[in-house]
Design a protein around this motif. Sequence first.
Motif, short mmCIF file in Angstrom:
data_model
loop_
_atom_site.label_atom_id
_atom_site.label_comp_id
_atom_site.label_asym_id
_atom_site.label_seq_id
_atom_site.Cartn_x
_atom_site.Cartn_y
_atom_site.Cartn_z
N ARG A 66 -6.87 -1.41 -8.44
CA ARG A 66 -7.65 -0.26 -7.95
C ARG A 66 -7.02 0.32 -6.69
O ARG A 66 -6.92 1.55 -6.52
CB ARG A 66 -9.09 -0.70 -7.65
N ALA A 67 -6.56 -0.53 -5.78
CA ALA A 67 -5.94 -0.02 -4.55
C ALA A 67 -4.64 0.71 -4.85
O ALA A 67 -4.30 1.70 -4.17
CB ALA A 67 -5.71 -1.17 -3.58
N ARG A 68 -3.89 0.25 -5.87
CA ARG A 68 -2.65 0.93 -6.22
C ARG A 68 -2.93 2.35 -6.72
O ARG A 68 -2.14 3.26 -6.48
CB ARG A 68 -1.91 0.15 -7.31
N VAL A 104 0.29 -2.61 -0.69
CA VAL A 104 -1.05 -3.06 -1.05
C VAL A 104 -1.05 -4.58 -1.06
O VAL A 104 -0.24 -5.21 -1.77
CB VAL A 104 -1.46 -2.51 -2.43
N THR A 105 -1.93 -5.18 -0.30
CA THR A 105 -1.96 -6.65 -0.20
C THR A 105 -3.40 -7.13 -0.04
O THR A 105 -4.16 -6.58 0.76
CB THR A 105 -1.10 -7.15 0.97
N VAL A 152 -0.40 0.19 5.16
CA VAL A 152 -0.71 -1.12 4.58
C VAL A 152 -2.20 -1.12 4.24
O VAL A 152 -3.05 -0.94 5.13
CB VAL A 152 -0.38 -2.26 5.56
N LEU A 153 -2.51 -1.28 2.97
CA LEU A 153 -3.89 -1.29 2.50
C LEU A 153 -4.30 -2.73 2.19
O LEU A 153 -3.60 -3.44 1.47
CB LEU A 153 -4.05 -0.42 1.24
#
Length: 723
Positions: A281-283, A298-299, A384-385
Amino acid sequence: MPRSSSARALKGAPEAAAGPTPFEITAARVRQSVALRDLGVAPENLRAGEPADDDIPLLADTLFAAGQLQPLTVRPGRRKEKAHMALDGRRRLLALQHLVAQGRIDDGLLVDVFVETDPARQAAAVVLTNTAVPVHVADVIGAIGRMLASKLEVPAIARALGYAEIEIKRLAALSALPEVALEAMKAGRLTLKQAKLLARLPDRDERVALARMALDGHGFPDWRVNERLDVSEVNAGDARCTLIGPERYAAAGGRTEADLFGERAPVLLDPALLTEAWTARAREIALVFEAEGLTVHVTAGAEPDLPDDLETPGYVYGGLLPAAEMAAYREARSRHEIASETAAEVLAGTTEPGPVDAVLIDMIRAKLAMDQIALGGRAVTILVLSPDRRTGIHVRSWTPVEPDIVEDPDPQTDDDRKVDPPAAPFSPPQAAAPEPEVEGVGHALHALRTEVATRGLIRALADDTKTAMTALIARLFSQVVSRAHRPRGESALGISAQAFNPVGGRVIETLDGVVRQRLDDRRAAWEASGLTVIGWVHGLDDADRSTFLAELTALTLDLREERTSLIRRPARSEAAELAALADADLTRHWTPDAPFLTSHSRPLLLGMLEAMDQADDRAAALKKPELVARVAEQAAARRWAPASLSWTLAPDPDEGETYPTEAPADDGVAADDPGADGRAVDAVDAEDVEAEAGAAGAGDEADGTGAFEVTTAGVYALVQAAE
């Protein structure tokens, strides 16, 4: 006219009671054991004529497995009745008689009963249940454990005891607790909620140890067990769940386990699937910003390895930016806060990509605008998410470090160009402090004097909790607000401290020795408690905790000056303020003793006698050991100490102001007089001054400008250093 007896009774006038009160009757009930054959159902029992119901055999099995938990309420039999007749407990009596009929027990079994002789109490027992002492929940837990051991099933136990099945399941889980835990519950030292926490721990030895600690009166560390469970479990409160939601997690194959006791969030058994779902979802959101030329990482775990030449904006406060930029930054920060609130509200209602993606993209754009202002207008290049429990995504922005400006070796002159002069550094005000006495005083003696004076103020500060707290808060303020970079310690708090303990110094028992002994006693109490430092300190009452803080703060005081050429004036200023606030008086606890006086020269010792109005020709003829003894004796008799050991300013009787206290001028230091470390006191030479001047100015941490020494991590190190 005399009042009537009824009027006196209404007013509570002392008068002999007409009979025992109901409370006295209750306390006087007789509890005894009666043979089963001597028990019958009283005819006034509301169900006396009803036959045994179908669950009586099941109740008989539970009684046989668990034993009798609650006494029957009976009255004495009349005429042809049995010796005792049951007013409450008819079904239990029928179940016991069923066991007799099966041959599993005999009719001589002793049954626990309460014998009611008061008619009013007998009537109440007929219409009310549980008139006997309630069964403790620990007894119920133990009984259920015995029933389970007898192969009774949970539904059968629930029907027999009248409990819901879920309650029996919960009590059955508690029945696995060690016996010491049930003893602690019955003793009132372990609550049911704490017992539930204990039952969740997988290690039996740990359960026994914690239960034993509670039974022994040392308390139960709820926070420690919760922390252990939080670390070992991933539950529905995880930050990744905010963006994913339970439906998406379940659709990915994730399993969930509800808490049996309904007190903790459901446990997610497949955290790897949760991470995959959140990352996917974050991607989707990251693609929007990658299309704009940004690099997005994304991490859901540790932050990615980034180049060393990147920086991220820190907290921006007034004065860090020019006024116009600061106003723009505050406006951008307000927009980001509004966008974050909107994202949190949307995520609280749905996790569908349509509405969620729009508000998250707006929130990230607001964050970018705010950070770019904080970075002086430089463009952000990397995002950075990571998961966020409130808004689903936490954003950190990075930009290349601004290169150093290399000065042009041949700059062109521009007479019209105006350069603003650099702003003068802020200089905080300082309180007045006494001037040091350095004339005729060697380095070793000066160090000794400031050491003893420090120990005296330690004692005064340890005895004044309010001033000690003021000193600590002031020190914390100066560290936290300072813009100077300081590495993070391993403690949760970014503060470290060191106890005052100079090399070669001696502890003075009545001054800092008292404080060290107090802390040593506290260390012993903590070790005996079996608790962590935080748990133990949290359990102290407010007054004891304040005193503890005063002792720890006082022992970090460091006003020692190694040489007469290194006077720590800011530290002296702090000491003067603290001494005034604490009403410090060294002579309340100590007067100059032989070890201290021996380090002084004969002229200085004679000057002390003169200051006490005890100087005479005979004293001048004494050898140094006798002179030291004379000065110590006179100082003790008068509760006197040299002015050089005081941090307070003496009042000027003429002007009503303060001025530094002066001691009698010293005639010099004898070359053969030993210093504090047993060596001869040397005069100050030019090389010493030059070396010391080069050592000064190393910063607040290095040159000791403050009155408190702060160098090592951990508050408990203070307690250990006090040994």
